[in-house]
Write an enzyme that holds these catalytic residues in place. Structure first.
Site, PDB file in Angstrom:
ATOM      1  N   ARG B 302      -1.196   1.547   0.755  1.00 47.42           N
ATOM      2  CA  ARG B 302       0.263   0.729   0.996  1.00 47.42           C
ATOM      3  C   ARG B 302       0.761   0.377   2.128  1.00 47.42           C
ATOM      4  NH1 ARG B 302       2.601   1.747  -5.424  1.00 47.42           N
ATOM      5  NH2 ARG B 302       1.251   0.135  -6.122  1.00 47.42           N
ATOM      6  N   TYR B 443      -1.239  -8.019  -2.409  1.00 44.63           N
ATOM      7  CA  TYR B 443      -2.472  -7.110  -2.721  1.00 44.63           C
ATOM      8  C   TYR B 443      -1.914  -5.261  -2.391  1.00 44.63           C
ATOM      9  CZ  TYR B 443      -4.693  -7.132   2.120  1.00 44.63           C
ATOM     10  OH  TYR B 443      -4.459  -7.730   3.606  1.00 44.63           O
ATOM     11  N   GLU B 444      -2.658  -4.995  -2.920  1.00 48.37           N
ATOM     12  CA  GLU B 444      -2.196  -3.124  -3.356  1.00 48.37           C
ATOM     13  C   GLU B 444      -0.960  -2.793  -3.732  1.00 48.37           C
ATOM     14  OE1 GLU B 444      -4.348  -1.052  -2.329  1.00 48.37           O
ATOM     15  OE2 GLU B 444      -5.545  -1.738  -1.503  1.00 48.37           O
ATOM     16  N   GLY B 445      -0.564  -3.840  -4.603  1.00 48.45           N
ATOM     17  CA  GLY B 445       0.943  -3.338  -5.532  1.00 48.45           C
ATOM     18  C   GLY B 445       1.967  -4.867  -5.115  1.00 48.45           C
ATOM     19  N   GLN B 450       6.118  -2.830  -6.007  1.00 48.10           N
ATOM     20  CA  GLN B 450       6.379  -1.685  -4.215  1.00 48.10           C
ATOM     21  C   GLN B 450       8.276  -1.246  -5.091  1.00 48.10           C
ATOM     22  OE1 GLN B 450       4.920  -0.358  -1.927  1.00 48.10           O
ATOM     23  NE2 GLN B 450       3.354  -2.824  -3.499  1.00 48.10           N
TER      24      GLN B 450
END
Lengths: 601, 601
Positions: B302, B443-445, B450
């Site tokens: 992230r 992506y990655e949350g 977040q």
């Protein structure tokens, strides 16, 4: 169904905000009764959603293709355009004497939105044709009108605008295309034009190019530009087509979006046609007044591009809603279920959808109100009313164009976001709107060009008179909201009043500094445009809230009205709330821009 | 040169804002002296701009391709990756005992920015490998570490993260991939994973997949997920490669952007390898603790994705500056020239460039400050200092990820806008950044994920303690700005103080309503993240202004410092000025979201 035309909201806007009943009392607008308009909108909704919308994604994949000067549009486009024009949609707002329907702009506006919402790439062909028709109506000779307009309304021919050249984009003073008079009243055109939307295609038998060029003795700069008709095929006296004129498509662009709309490079005078060297052109109006006429066309097109923004944003919204209702993921944050739910139940997804919806509805209201002002400006029996409405319309055009298109990019981006990873996959379709929308803040004048117009011609020139009159109207709405007394109305009143005050501060700043410190004013021109657009669009949402509350009080139980109250509230809390900060940026934020040395970037 | 690595600004940020001298005094960070770091950054700048950056556009055009399970990366990628790893860049921040350089994160951060600024698609391969290494470092056995990490640092093998399945995106509770124990300590993995970045490619001889899966008796939901190593090729005892494991790439996605980065659908257990049915997997750590380990990897990833946003935004900025200096169009609004000038002289173009530049610089400062906190959290001799820095780092990760990536979309869009019509033509290259950046908020949350992290674990859980401590630091900076007394410092002080107060109001709202009205809090979660990111990033710019003014006072004449003052001022006037309005949206704007019925969308 990939597109559901929002006819219900359109009719609400026309009746409750744009004063459809008043428009229909204007001379020449008598046909625009509520019943007729609703029938027209429903018919347009059916056609666009059933015929045009299904070609949106396939058109993006297939794209327009060029082969040795010939441009082929994507499968289905030609037939859809034939149906579109045969059904009379191209002539909707044009005079009956040339085969049009003669309906007011306030009715044409939602129809434009629907065809654009269905398919931006497709809609560009009628959009440009509308612009060419408007320019001919204003500046063409009677013979020119009779020769070209009926064929463009019927869809046998289409129209284009040829302004840009490689060195002349926003700055038309740099146009170099030459027009050499032949002594017989005709001219021969030589030069290269780029970014010509539907400059070549296979959807009509002829293309009527309106071309900016310079005659040999023309003064330099914008005062030496003339406007010419250059048909792709020469037109015989009986209206049939003759020789191939000397205008050819050298290539089409490979673009980020609107891929089904061919963007042509056109070469004039390359001696490739059947007419000898030079494309045969016919002067429109007088020499050296071309830019003035082109502005007519451009203003019409600018308004329509604003409506394009609304159309694509509505489409993006609908797709996001559908996905959010279908996609099941994660439990609710309030613990109300033990299993994963459709993501529309998650507050942030609802917030994103409300953000999209409220901004689309606000932009639609602003555009339709502008359309009604245009109709009054052209048809009101009272000269003062005509003038006043014209001033309001002209103030609103850069807002409709600039604000709605910037909004459309944000909304399309949010639409991708709602889809998560799926949004990034092209086959999902959400990304197409994000790609397509990006052109809208650029063509027909970038947002900065709209802002220049707003700052100079529309605000400073009259000392802010029109802007202040609008602010006074906002104040009246604030009073009505406070009188209404509902929680939502009062909350919206507070936001609108703060926005109104900030709008006035900014107008004063623009007016007071335009001559003494133009760099400071123009450093804030786009923020001012966004501020003004937000304030005016938010004001329309506040009026919508009042109208909706009125309906509810009178016993209406349709949730459309309570939803409208919430959408207006959302816009106030999340969008109008930006305006005071935007004021601070304009009024207090120019120093860093003006002080930064160009060499230090 | 298509990319000029901003080493000068990076060194300024490291020295003046991120406390490089303090980091270099931490145990284990002694190598990070100013001289060494500057040499590392310059070397990285040279490599990324000369070797990696030229592959960015060609990679987009060529894209990664799939053919019968085999993925071919674009021309040049394999060789560039070989050079990248041979030069030691993959091991920059990893332990020396496994072949890494052991440099602190504060040094790795600008290096990550450079590789991403050069080429987002390329950078994803080392990014994911970094994540896999971090997860193994935290949870892998000594044997696993020794088997896999040195090969991943050397670039012989690469790493992936396998989380997502069609029904399990943000919601990992829904993961269905099965892991069946074989009684010999190994497992067989069966299932389908999607969106696996560099899940298959030709740049390394083996791929180390880290895979989330469920053992047969695992509890439901997130508490029953385990993490497995699944190598593409089995690893023999001597470290050589053995049989082909049963994991295959069924297809790669057709995406909006990052087209040179293959996004794979991976099938586990389709009985296609040489190992029999089921992909052979090795448990990492303990069963059912997989999500906990994966969070280590995810948090590292992230942070890096946030840095990706900074990289692509910097690249978009540089391209826009170049075009603005080259493109001649229109006379200046202040009448200072009678001819058309380079568009960078127009105030609105300068405003756009300042907006891009100031936000990139602010995000860079925030990321490097976060990197320094990470280093202190891991290396400080004092436990309390470690804990405090860890808390600050954890608070900043969702801001670095969420704010910087949302910023990158806006900046890339502005970059296209600066180019006008040229920006919409793919060959120009500006549109690629606009397409590429859009994945970063997903992506990655997603940004919403977040924001959930920020609201829940990072704000509400400690009663806003970390947030309030940061606000207190901001107040100290406000005091210093006011003491400094320059016009720009005082203007920035006022904006920062208003932002600080609004930040605190919002933190209070989050803390006070989290339990009683979670829907209201989460309706404002993303606006809160954007507010917090703006406040923290703006605070760093204010600190940068103080540092720059200090340099100027001490006799420095480099215009870098006076430019930094102006950039900080711009950020304050045009970005920090949004914060009070954002506070109003969060604190007062939830009613419309919570009241709107889901069925009425």
């Amino acid at each position: 169904m990939t597109y559901n035309a929002p006819v219900k909201d359109m009719m609400f806007v026309l009746k409750e905000l744009a004063g459809l009943d008043q428009v229909s009392q204007l001379p020449g607008c008598e046909d625009a009764t509520e019943e007729t308009v609703e029938a027209v909108l429903n018919e347009n909704a059916k056609f666009t959603s059933e015929v045009v919308a299904p070609l949106n994604w396939t058109g993006d994949v297939e794209a327009a293709t060029w082969n040795n000067g010939v441009v082929k549009t994507a499968t289905g486009f030609k037939d859809a355009f034939k149906q579109f024009t045969e059904a009379g949609w191209q002539g909707l707002q044009h005079p009956t004497e040339f085969g049009g329907q003669g309906l007011p702009k306030v009715v044409a506006t939602p129809c434009m939105e629907m065809v654009n919402g269905s398919n931006l790439s497709f809609a560009l062909c009628p959009l440009l044709t509308d612009g060419a028709i408007e320019a001919l109506l204003v500046a063409g000779s009677q013979e020119q009108k009779e020769t070209y307009i009926p064929k463009m309304i019927s869809g046998e021919w289409t129209g284009t605008m040829n302004l840009t050249e490689p060195q002349a984009g926003s700055d038309l003073a740099l146009v170099r295309t030459k027009a050499v008079p032949q002594g017989d009243g005709t001219y021969r055109i030589f030069g290269q034009k780029i970014y010509i939307t539907y400059g070549e295609h296979d959807m009509a038998e002829n293309i009527v190019h309106l071309v900016l060029a310079r005659t040999p003795d023309a003064p330099e700069g914008v005062k030496g530009i003339s406007l010419f008709i250059v048909p792709k095929f020469m037109v015989n006296d009986d209206g049939s087509l003759g020789k191939r004129n000397d205008v050819f498509c050298a290539s089409i662009e490979h673009k980020l979006g609107i891929k089904a709309s061919p963007t042509a490079v056109l070469l004039y005078g390359d001696n490739k046609g059947d007419v000898g060297e030079g494309a045969v052109g016919y002067l429109i109006g007088e020499e050296n007044k071309g830019l003035q006429y082109m502005f007519v066309m451009m203003n019409a097109a600018r308004f329509q591009v604003g409506v394009q923004g609304i159309g694509v944003a509505e489409r993006a919204y609908q797709k996001a809603v559908q996905y959010a209702k279908d996609r099941v993921q994660s439990r609710p944050v309030d613990g109300s279920a033990n299993e994963a739910v459709a993501i529309i139940h998650h507050p942030d997804v609802k917030r994103m959808l409300m953000s999209m919806r409220s901004q689309v509805e606000a932009a639609r209201a602003m555009a339709c109100v502008a359309g009604a002002a245009y109709d009054a400006a052209h048809n009101h029996p009272d000269a003062a009313a005509r003038q006043q409405n014209q001033a309001v319309y002209e103030f609103l055009v850069p807002l409709v164009k600039g604000w709605s298109t910037e909004m459309s990019i944000e909304v399309a981006s949010t639409g991708v976001q709602v889809h998560g990873g799926m949004g990034f996959i092209e086959e999902t379709g959400a990304a197409q709107y994000y790609r397509d929308a990006k052109i809208l803040t650029i063509y027909e004048g970038t947002t900065a060009i709209q802002a220049n117009d707003l700052v100079g011609r529309k605000t400073a020139r009259d000392g802010g008179a029109v802007a202040k009159a609008l602010a006074a109207e906002m104040a009246r709405t604030v009073g009505q909201l406070n009188e209404s007394g509902s929680v939502h109305a009062k909350a919206v009143a507070a936001r609108l009043d703060a926005a109104r005050a900030a709008f006035l501060d900014t107008v004063d700043f623009v007016v007071n500094n335009m001559k003494t410190n133009p760099n400071a004013v123009f450093a804030g021109s786009v923020p001012y445009l966004m501020l003004a657009g937000t304030a005016v669009a938010g004001w329309q949402m506040a009026r919508a809230l009042l109208a909706a509350e009125g309906k509810i009080k009178s016993g209406e139980t349709d949730s459309f009205y309570s939803d409208k109250v919430l959408t207006a509230r959302f816009f106030a809390d999340h969008v109008l709330s930006k305006v005071p900060g935007q004021r601070d940026s304009v009024v207090g934020g120019f120093a860093s821009v003006t002080e930064m040395a160009v060499a230090n970037f």
